[in-house]
Scaffold this motif. Structure first.
Motif, PDB file in Angstrom:
ATOM      1  N   VAL A  43       0.866  -1.175   0.000  1.00  0.00           N
ATOM      2  CA  VAL A  43       0.000   0.000   0.000  1.00  0.00           C
ATOM      3  C   VAL A  43       0.904   1.226   0.000  1.00  0.00           C
ATOM      4  O   VAL A  43       1.776   1.356   0.856  1.00  0.00           O
ATOM      5  N   LEU A  44       0.696   2.093  -0.980  1.00  0.00           N
ATOM      6  CA  LEU A  44       1.493   3.310  -1.104  1.00  0.00           C
ATOM      7  C   LEU A  44       0.633   4.521  -0.790  1.00  0.00           C
ATOM      8  O   LEU A  44      -0.551   4.553  -1.144  1.00  0.00           O
ATOM      9  N   GLU A  45       1.217   5.504  -0.116  1.00  0.00           N
ATOM     10  CA  GLU A  45       0.563   6.778   0.140  1.00  0.00           C
ATOM     11  C   GLU A  45       1.543   7.883  -0.223  1.00  0.00           C
ATOM     12  O   GLU A  45       2.679   7.880   0.238  1.00  0.00           O
ATOM     13  N   ALA A  46       1.077   8.787  -1.084  1.00  0.00           N
ATOM     14  CA  ALA A  46       1.950   9.875  -1.546  1.00  0.00           C
ATOM     15  C   ALA A  46       1.092  11.105  -1.836  1.00  0.00           C
ATOM     16  O   ALA A  46      -0.134  11.042  -1.832  1.00  0.00           O
ATOM     17  N   ALA A  47       1.760  12.203  -2.132  1.00  0.00           N
ATOM     18  CA  ALA A  47       1.067  13.468  -2.365  1.00  0.00           C
ATOM     19  C   ALA A  47       0.153  13.423  -3.587  1.00  0.00           C
ATOM     20  O   ALA A  47      -0.905  14.037  -3.598  1.00  0.00           O
ATOM     21  N   SER A  68       7.166  -8.399 -11.737  1.00  0.00           N
ATOM     22  CA  SER A  68       6.179  -7.518 -12.363  1.00  0.00           C
ATOM     23  C   SER A  68       5.332  -6.853 -11.288  1.00  0.00           C
ATOM     24  O   SER A  68       5.248  -7.328 -10.155  1.00  0.00           O
ATOM     25  N   THR A  69       4.718  -5.737 -11.684  1.00  0.00           N
ATOM     26  CA  THR A  69       3.835  -5.001 -10.775  1.00  0.00           C
ATOM     27  C   THR A  69       2.559  -4.613 -11.513  1.00  0.00           C
ATOM     28  O   THR A  69       2.566  -4.409 -12.728  1.00  0.00           O
ATOM     29  N   VAL A  70       1.482  -4.519 -10.756  1.00  0.00           N
ATOM     30  CA  VAL A  70       0.209  -3.961 -11.230  1.00  0.00           C
ATOM     31  C   VAL A  70      -0.194  -2.931 -10.193  1.00  0.00           C
ATOM     32  O   VAL A  70      -0.275  -3.245  -8.996  1.00  0.00           O
ATOM     33  N   THR A  71      -0.427  -1.697 -10.617  1.00  0.00           N
ATOM     34  CA  THR A  71      -0.770  -0.629  -9.688  1.00  0.00           C
ATOM     35  C   THR A  71      -2.242  -0.302  -9.794  1.00  0.00           C
ATOM     36  O   THR A  71      -2.757  -0.044 -10.882  1.00  0.00           O
ATOM     37  N   LEU A  72      -2.918  -0.313  -8.647  1.00  0.00           N
ATOM     38  CA  LEU A  72      -4.330   0.029  -8.554  1.00  0.00           C
ATOM     39  C   LEU A  72      -4.451   1.331  -7.783  1.00  0.00           C
ATOM     40  O   LEU A  72      -4.192   1.373  -6.583  1.00  0.00           O
ATOM     41  N   MET A  73      -4.831   2.407  -8.468  1.00  0.00           N
ATOM     42  CA  MET A  73      -4.992   3.702  -7.811  1.00  0.00           C
ATOM     43  C   MET A  73      -6.346   3.739  -7.106  1.00  0.00           C
ATOM     44  O   MET A  73      -7.372   3.435  -7.719  1.00  0.00           O
ATOM     45  N   ALA A  74      -6.339   4.106  -5.833  1.00  0.00           N
ATOM     46  CA  ALA A  74      -7.592   4.246  -5.099  1.00  0.00           C
ATOM     47  C   ALA A  74      -8.304   5.525  -5.560  1.00  0.00           C
ATOM     48  O   ALA A  74      -7.666   6.567  -5.722  1.00  0.00           O
TER      49      ALA A  74
END
Length: 76
Positions: A43-47, A68-74
């Motif tokens: 879980v990432l949190e950024a500006a 590999s990565t898959v990014t899901l933006m909340a």
């Protein structure tokens, strides 16, 4: 604050190493080793979304053992 979930596939036997490396990255607020299609979820949190992208394409994808990565933006 922008939040994203990063689903990560690791090389066989590298899950614990990837978990430890993710835990040391500023902006990663939680990490879990999971069962199923993916091996690790961070879980990432950024500006903003740009900073999320910088984290994923920089330090996260460069971790030894990350395949590999898959990014899901909340969104809510």
């Amino acid at each position: 604050m922008t939040k994203a979930y990063v689903l990560i596939t690791t090389e066989i036997g590298k899950g614990d190493d990837v978990y430890e490396a993710l835990s040391r990255i500023e902006g990663v607020s939680a990490v879990n080793i999971v069962a199923g299609t993916y091996d690790v979820v961070a879980v990432l949190e950024a500006a903003d979304a740009r900073e999320i992208g910088r984290l994923v394409m920089g330090p996260i994808q460069k971790i030894d053992g990350v395949m590999s990565t898959v990014t899901l933006m909340a969104i809510r």
